[in-house]
Design a protein around this motif. Structure first.
Motif, PDB file in Angstrom:
ATOM      1  N   GLU A   1     -19.229 -18.482  -4.096  1.00 25.46           N
ATOM      2  CA  GLU A   1     -20.661 -18.199  -4.168  1.00 25.46           C
ATOM      3  C   GLU A   1     -21.125 -18.794  -5.497  1.00 25.46           C
ATOM      4  O   GLU A   1     -20.766 -18.289  -6.558  1.00 25.46           O
ATOM      5  CB  GLU A   1     -20.911 -16.683  -4.137  1.00 25.46           C
TER       6      GLU A   1
ATOM      7  N   HIS B   1     -10.866 -12.509   0.294  1.00 31.21           N
ATOM      8  CA  HIS B   1     -11.125 -11.096   0.588  1.00 31.21           C
ATOM      9  C   HIS B   1     -10.361 -10.735   1.861  1.00 31.21           C
ATOM     10  O   HIS B   1     -10.196 -11.581   2.745  1.00 31.21           O
ATOM     11  CB  HIS B   1     -12.619 -10.831   0.877  1.00 31.21           C
TER      12      HIS B   1
ATOM     13  N   HIS C   1     -13.693 -17.813  -0.057  1.00 29.59           N
ATOM     14  CA  HIS C   1     -15.038 -18.380  -0.179  1.00 29.59           C
ATOM     15  C   HIS C   1     -15.467 -18.511  -1.639  1.00 29.59           C
ATOM     16  O   HIS C   1     -14.811 -18.016  -2.548  1.00 29.59           O
ATOM     17  CB  HIS C   1     -16.061 -17.551   0.633  1.00 29.59           C
TER      18      HIS C   1
ATOM     19  N   HIS D   1     -12.337 -17.580  -3.898  1.00 30.05           N
ATOM     20  CA  HIS D   1     -11.545 -16.352  -4.016  1.00 30.05           C
ATOM     21  C   HIS D   1     -11.428 -15.732  -2.629  1.00 30.05           C
ATOM     22  O   HIS D   1     -12.277 -15.967  -1.773  1.00 30.05           O
ATOM     23  CB  HIS D   1     -12.200 -15.377  -5.009  1.00 30.05           C
TER      24      HIS D   1
END
Ligand code: CO
Length: 282
Positions: free
Chosen positions: A105, A61, A103, A59
């Protein structure tokens, strides 16, 4: 010195994010939209793998900073330009998204407790399109300092008790402490006047504010602290552990859409367009 007192308390709301990670949103809710420059605070805490295994796949940012602080479990961070980091218990990652990152996570465990926090900190207009930057700090680089009898803190960023945290060069001059107080202990801590300040209690309970006008804040409650130079905290029969955050407010317009936080609607549309065209990163 003027003492800070609790001006509002808020509790988190259960929600899910990423590919279906269950978490509690404490800042970024209808009750507490933001606390300039803090845009979001999530606590994720579960020992049920179904609550976290889906993780946060790729996703984007743009325009702010994401800060991940882990208490238990581990996640792997990876981005589109090859950066990779392990977020393990006690570590902190301060990621300045700037003009853009994409990125993921993802949990690195199949079971067991996953517990941590994600905080979003806004960037001033002049830094929103800066180059992305990562500060991946392993647990052993986060100093612990004794602040009073029975009171200690891990210093992630900023300074406390003469000790500076390992995260540096952040525009809003933040303080980020993980404070542990034994039962019947007291903390008297100076904070820069004018900086937005909150405490989020994630274990036990404590009284925040002047003795004669203090507020009990218990597990799962966030206390917004009014302005002043000094913060007093006291515990009773129970211990307490809480995040203490302070930073310089930006006082700039906030235009927010999902993973993008800019100053104007035009800049948001540009971010969405850049992402769709594959030019988010430049
Ligand atoms: Co992210």
């Amino acid at each position: 010195m003027t003492e800070r007192r609790v001006v509002k308390t808020a509790i988190g709301q259960p929600t899910s994010d990423g590919a279906g990670v269950r978490l509690t949103r404490v800042i970024g809710t209808p009750d507490l939209d933001h606390l300039d420059p803090f845009l979001l605070l999530d606590e994720f805490k579960s020992d049920r793998p179904g609550d976290y295994l889906a993780g946060f796949p790729d996703h984007p940012h743009r325009g702010f900073e994401t800060v991940t602080y882990m208490l238990a479990g581990s996640m792997r961070h990876q981005d589109h330009v090859g950066n990779r980091g392990e977020l393990v218990a006690g570590s902190v990652q301060w990621m300045t998204a700037g003009r853009g990152i994409i990125h993921s996570e993802m949990p690195q465990q199949k079971d067991g407790l996953m517990w941590g926090f994600q905080l979003w900190v806004n960037l001033p207009a002049r830094d929103k399109m800066t180059a992305p930057r990562y500060q991946d700090i392993p647990p052993e680089r986060v100093p612990t300092v004794a602040l009073a009898d029975g009171v200690s803190a891990r210093v992630l960023v900023g300074e406390a008790g003469g000790v500076s945290g390992p995260v540096a060069g952040i525009a809003t001059q933040p303080l980020y402490l993980d404070v542990t107080m034994a039962p019947r202990s007291r903390l008297s801590h100076e904070l820069p006047a004018g900086h937005s300040t909150f405490a989020y209690v994630f274990n036990g309970r404590a009284r925040f504010g002047p003795l004669e006008d203090s507020t009990v804040v218990a597990t799962g409650q966030l206390a917004v602290l009014g302005d002043g130079e000094l913060l007093n905290v006291a515990t009773g029969d129970a211990a307490a552990r809480f995040l203490l955050l302070a930073a310089r407010p930006l006082r700039e317009p906030i235009a927010r859409y999902g993973p993008f936080v800019m100053n104007t609607r035009e800049e948001i549309l540009k971010a969405v367009e850049d992402y769709q065209r594959g030019t988010l990163l430049g």
